[in-house]
Design a protein around this motif. Structure first.
Motif, PDB file in Angstrom:
ATOM      1  N   GLU A 195       0.764  -1.228   0.064  1.00 39.73           N
ATOM      2  CA  GLU A 195      -0.005  -0.030   0.008  1.00 39.73           C
ATOM      3  C   GLU A 195       0.939   1.362  -0.150  1.00 39.73           C
ATOM      4  O   GLU A 195       0.400   2.228  -0.551  1.00 39.73           O
ATOM      5  CB  GLU A 195      -0.929  -0.084   1.429  1.00 39.73           C
ATOM      6  CG  GLU A 195      -2.116   1.167   1.234  1.00 39.73           C
ATOM      7  CD  GLU A 195      -2.978   0.836  -0.102  1.00 39.73           C
ATOM      8  OE1 GLU A 195      -3.383   1.872  -0.495  1.00 39.73           O
ATOM      9  OE2 GLU A 195      -3.142  -0.288  -0.535  1.00 39.73           O
ATOM     10  N   GLU A 196       2.107   1.270   0.691  1.00 38.22           N
ATOM     11  CA  GLU A 196       2.936   2.259   0.675  1.00 38.22           C
ATOM     12  C   GLU A 196       3.426   2.604  -0.653  1.00 38.22           C
ATOM     13  O   GLU A 196       3.400   3.691  -1.097  1.00 38.22           O
ATOM     14  CB  GLU A 196       4.163   1.888   1.559  1.00 38.22           C
ATOM     15  CG  GLU A 196       5.140   3.247   1.556  1.00 38.22           C
ATOM     16  CD  GLU A 196       6.323   2.679   2.811  1.00 38.22           C
ATOM     17  OE1 GLU A 196       7.150   3.750   2.610  1.00 38.22           O
ATOM     18  OE2 GLU A 196       6.428   1.595   3.071  1.00 38.22           O
ATOM     19  N   ILE A 197       3.886   1.516  -1.385  1.00 34.67           N
ATOM     20  CA  ILE A 197       4.368   1.883  -2.825  1.00 34.67           C
ATOM     21  C   ILE A 197       3.267   2.419  -3.922  1.00 34.67           C
ATOM     22  O   ILE A 197       3.242   3.329  -4.536  1.00 34.67           O
ATOM     23  CB  ILE A 197       4.860   0.421  -3.474  1.00 34.67           C
ATOM     24  CG1 ILE A 197       6.006   0.207  -2.583  1.00 34.67           C
ATOM     25  CG2 ILE A 197       5.181   0.997  -4.961  1.00 34.67           C
ATOM     26  CD1 ILE A 197       6.842  -0.800  -3.062  1.00 34.67           C
ATOM     27  N   ARG A 198       2.022   1.781  -3.545  1.00 37.80           N
ATOM     28  CA  ARG A 198       0.851   2.391  -4.195  1.00 37.80           C
ATOM     29  C   ARG A 198       0.429   3.823  -4.287  1.00 37.80           C
ATOM     30  O   ARG A 198       0.342   4.519  -4.892  1.00 37.80           O
ATOM     31  CB  ARG A 198      -0.555   1.425  -3.926  1.00 37.80           C
ATOM     32  CG  ARG A 198      -0.350   0.075  -4.482  1.00 37.80           C
ATOM     33  CD  ARG A 198      -1.712  -0.739  -3.873  1.00 37.80           C
ATOM     34  NE  ARG A 198      -2.892  -0.421  -4.536  1.00 37.80           N
ATOM     35  CZ  ARG A 198      -3.275  -0.851  -5.694  1.00 37.80           C
ATOM     36  NH1 ARG A 198      -2.761  -1.788  -6.089  1.00 37.80           N
ATOM     37  NH2 ARG A 198      -4.625  -0.293  -5.967  1.00 37.80           N
ATOM     38  N   GLU A 199       0.687   4.363  -2.722  1.00 38.04           N
ATOM     39  CA  GLU A 199       0.821   5.705  -2.566  1.00 38.04           C
ATOM     40  C   GLU A 199       1.681   6.388  -3.270  1.00 38.04           C
ATOM     41  O   GLU A 199       1.288   7.628  -3.526  1.00 38.04           O
ATOM     42  CB  GLU A 199       0.612   5.818  -0.872  1.00 38.04           C
ATOM     43  CG  GLU A 199      -0.870   5.453  -0.366  1.00 38.04           C
ATOM     44  CD  GLU A 199      -1.919   5.749  -0.806  1.00 38.04           C
ATOM     45  OE1 GLU A 199      -1.937   7.270  -0.931  1.00 38.04           O
ATOM     46  OE2 GLU A 199      -3.021   5.203  -1.069  1.00 38.04           O
ATOM     47  N   VAL A 200       2.619   5.915  -3.397  1.00 40.17           N
ATOM     48  CA  VAL A 200       3.965   6.553  -3.862  1.00 40.17           C
ATOM     49  C   VAL A 200       3.638   6.880  -5.468  1.00 40.17           C
ATOM     50  O   VAL A 200       3.812   7.780  -5.892  1.00 40.17           O
ATOM     51  CB  VAL A 200       5.166   6.022  -3.732  1.00 40.17           C
ATOM     52  CG1 VAL A 200       6.412   6.473  -4.640  1.00 40.17           C
ATOM     53  CG2 VAL A 200       5.941   5.974  -2.183  1.00 40.17           C
ATOM     54  N   LEU A 201       3.073   5.832  -6.077  1.00 38.28           N
ATOM     55  CA  LEU A 201       2.689   5.923  -7.421  1.00 38.28           C
ATOM     56  C   LEU A 201       1.653   6.893  -7.460  1.00 38.28           C
ATOM     57  O   LEU A 201       1.740   7.701  -8.680  1.00 38.28           O
ATOM     58  CB  LEU A 201       2.236   4.322  -8.008  1.00 38.28           C
ATOM     59  CG  LEU A 201       3.155   3.470  -8.041  1.00 38.28           C
ATOM     60  CD1 LEU A 201       2.527   1.985  -8.158  1.00 38.28           C
ATOM     61  CD2 LEU A 201       4.304   3.693  -9.113  1.00 38.28           C
ATOM     62  N   LYS A 202       0.545   7.070  -6.696  1.00 43.93           N
ATOM     63  CA  LYS A 202      -0.636   7.984  -6.803  1.00 43.93           C
ATOM     64  C   LYS A 202       0.394   9.324  -6.545  1.00 43.93           C
ATOM     65  O   LYS A 202      -0.103  10.443  -7.635  1.00 43.93           O
ATOM     66  CB  LYS A 202      -1.342   7.781  -5.720  1.00 43.93           C
ATOM     67  CG  LYS A 202      -2.524   6.725  -5.893  1.00 43.93           C
ATOM     68  CD  LYS A 202      -3.452   6.431  -4.844  1.00 43.93           C
ATOM     69  CE  LYS A 202      -4.382   5.210  -5.214  1.00 43.93           C
ATOM     70  NZ  LYS A 202      -5.271   5.144  -3.960  1.00 43.93           N
ATOM     71  N   GLU A 203       1.026   9.632  -5.638  1.00 46.71           N
ATOM     72  CA  GLU A 203       1.653  10.918  -5.450  1.00 46.71           C
ATOM     73  C   GLU A 203       2.537  11.296  -6.559  1.00 46.71           C
ATOM     74  O   GLU A 203       2.706  12.487  -7.038  1.00 46.71           O
ATOM     75  CB  GLU A 203       2.625  10.800  -4.220  1.00 46.71           C
ATOM     76  CG  GLU A 203       1.810  10.654  -2.915  1.00 46.71           C
ATOM     77  CD  GLU A 203       2.616  10.341  -1.725  1.00 46.71           C
ATOM     78  OE1 GLU A 203       3.882  10.746  -2.014  1.00 46.71           O
ATOM     79  OE2 GLU A 203       2.090  10.193  -0.692  1.00 46.71           O
ATOM     80  N   GLU A 204       3.006  10.348  -7.440  1.00 43.11           N
ATOM     81  CA  GLU A 204       4.002  10.723  -8.609  1.00 43.11           C
ATOM     82  C   GLU A 204       3.019  10.830  -9.810  1.00 43.11           C
ATOM     83  O   GLU A 204       3.811  11.192 -10.823  1.00 43.11           O
ATOM     84  CB  GLU A 204       5.061   9.767  -8.768  1.00 43.11           C
ATOM     85  CG  GLU A 204       6.068   9.793  -7.736  1.00 43.11           C
ATOM     86  CD  GLU A 204       7.165   8.553  -7.911  1.00 43.11           C
ATOM     87  OE1 GLU A 204       6.910   7.890  -8.857  1.00 43.11           O
ATOM     88  OE2 GLU A 204       8.039   8.459  -6.989  1.00 43.11           O
ATOM     89  N   THR A 205       1.768  10.784  -9.664  1.00 48.15           N
ATOM     90  CA  THR A 205       0.936  10.775 -11.025  1.00 48.15           C
ATOM     91  C   THR A 205       0.295  12.001 -10.861  1.00 48.15           C
ATOM     92  O   THR A 205      -0.601  12.129  -9.631  1.00 48.15           O
ATOM     93  CB  THR A 205      -0.030   9.574 -10.885  1.00 48.15           C
ATOM     94  OG1 THR A 205       0.659   8.357 -10.876  1.00 48.15           O
ATOM     95  CG2 THR A 205      -0.658   9.770 -12.104  1.00 48.15           C
ATOM     96  N   PRO A 206       0.548  13.018 -11.569  1.00 51.57           N
ATOM     97  CA  PRO A 206      -0.259  14.367 -11.518  1.00 51.57           C
ATOM     98  C   PRO A 206      -1.740  14.223 -11.179  1.00 51.57           C
ATOM     99  O   PRO A 206      -2.259  15.067 -10.490  1.00 51.57           O
ATOM    100  CB  PRO A 206      -0.079  15.186 -12.658  1.00 51.57           C
ATOM    101  CG  PRO A 206       1.301  14.523 -13.424  1.00 51.57           C
ATOM    102  CD  PRO A 206       1.257  13.262 -12.784  1.00 51.57           C
ATOM    103  N   LEU A 207      -2.544  13.447 -11.855  1.00 50.92           N
ATOM    104  CA  LEU A 207      -3.763  13.061 -11.662  1.00 50.92           C
ATOM    105  C   LEU A 207      -4.264  12.228 -10.169  1.00 50.92           C
ATOM    106  O   LEU A 207      -5.218  12.224  -9.897  1.00 50.92           O
ATOM    107  CB  LEU A 207      -4.536  12.258 -12.663  1.00 50.92           C
ATOM    108  CG  LEU A 207      -4.864  13.153 -13.979  1.00 50.92           C
ATOM    109  CD1 LEU A 207      -5.298  12.384 -15.063  1.00 50.92           C
ATOM    110  CD2 LEU A 207      -5.215  14.400 -13.748  1.00 50.92           C
ATOM    111  N   GLY A 208      -3.286  11.918  -9.656  1.00 51.64           N
ATOM    112  CA  GLY A 208      -3.254  11.151  -8.480  1.00 51.64           C
ATOM    113  C   GLY A 208      -3.972  10.112  -8.337  1.00 51.64           C
ATOM    114  O   GLY A 208      -4.641   9.707  -7.221  1.00 51.64           O
ATOM    115  N   VAL A 209      -4.120   9.261  -9.257  1.00 55.05           N
ATOM    116  CA  VAL A 209      -4.814   7.878  -9.351  1.00 55.05           C
ATOM    117  C   VAL A 209      -3.679   6.819  -9.991  1.00 55.05           C
ATOM    118  O   VAL A 209      -2.778   7.109 -10.645  1.00 55.05           O
ATOM    119  CB  VAL A 209      -5.790   7.895 -10.393  1.00 55.05           C
ATOM    120  CG1 VAL A 209      -6.970   9.136  -9.713  1.00 55.05           C
ATOM    121  CG2 VAL A 209      -5.517   8.485 -11.717  1.00 55.05           C
TER     122      VAL A 209
END
Length: 245
Positions: A195-209
């Motif tokens: 879940e931690e990595i999933r949150e990082v992926l979201k944070e690095e995505t401008p649309l946050g998804v």
């Protein structure tokens, strides 16, 4: 006459969502799987429940004889294939120095040679009819590369170059060839990610998804429509802005 789509590796993930999307839109659907028989047949039940016509065809896309048999059965059933979606693929995270020759070869056999096999089998009829769409599933890592996924990135880069070159060659035959390069998608490929990595992926995505498979399927379907009849040789990047090129 109903149009027909063949989607490789369609028992799960993006392929499964794509099969359902085309079925809902009224296509005949050819479901391909290699090992996931139960998932393929559960998908068939869903597709039939939408009122679509569909068949399941087993086959390893890296094996030319199996691919030829898959297309033979498909043509016998529906007479034509209007859209080919080269979705079957494998992924792997390994340090490049640890990648074995067998891992490297298998990655190319499935991701690149599988696409080659399917395109060569579908094109004679498409060319004779001067009509068809080929949509290849690549990845953002084919655009920018990924650490610890050199072999995977190399295959996805090959898919992108293949797409651009084939589009130029097939344009005079009115056959459109495009690639889709998704970013992080909520499929089995990231199923084991914390879940931690999933949150990082979201944070690095401008649309946050993190994309849903259905959202990628919508883009695949869009490229099959009359509204996109001037789009060919392109790499569509539905990554939420994770990669902007």
């Amino acid at each position: 006459m109903k149009r027909t789509v063949l989607i490789t590796g369609s028992s799960r993930g993006i392929g499964r969502a794509t099969a359902k999307k085309f079925a809902i839109e009224g296509y005949n659907v050819i479901i391909n799987y290699y090992k996931s028989k139960d998932k393929a047949y559960s998908l068939l039940e869903e597709v039939l429940s939408f009122g679509a016509n569909a068949i399941v065809v087993q086959g390893d896309v890296s094996d030319r004889k199996q691919v030829e048999e898959m297309f033979k059965k498909s043509y016998e059933k529906f007479g034509n294939i209007d859209v080919l979606v080269n979705n079957a693929g494998i992924a792997d995270m390994t340090l490049f120095t640890d990648v074995t020759k067998e891992q490297w070869q298998r990655m190319f056999d499935v991701n690149v040679n599988g696409m080659f096999n399917c395109c060569q089998c579908v094109l004679p009829k498409m060319i004779s009819e001067k009509s068809g769409r080929i949509i290849n599933i690549a990845s953002i890592w084919g655009l920018v590369g990924a650490s610890c996924e050199v072999h995977y990135s190399a295959t996805k880069g090959a898919i992108i170059s293949f797409t651009k070159a084939l589009a130029k060659e097939l344009g005079p035959s009115n056959i459109l060839v495009n690639a889709i390069a998704p970013g992080a998608v909520d499929t089995d490929m990231i199923g084991g990610v914390s879940e931690e990595i999933r949150e990082v992926l979201k944070e690095e995505t401008p649309l946050g998804v993190i994309a849903k498979p259905e959202e990628i399927a919508d883009v695949v379907y869009l490229l099959s429509t009359e509204e996109t009849k001037l789009i060919t040789g392109q790499v569509i990047n539905p990554s939420g802005g994770f990669v902007i090129v």
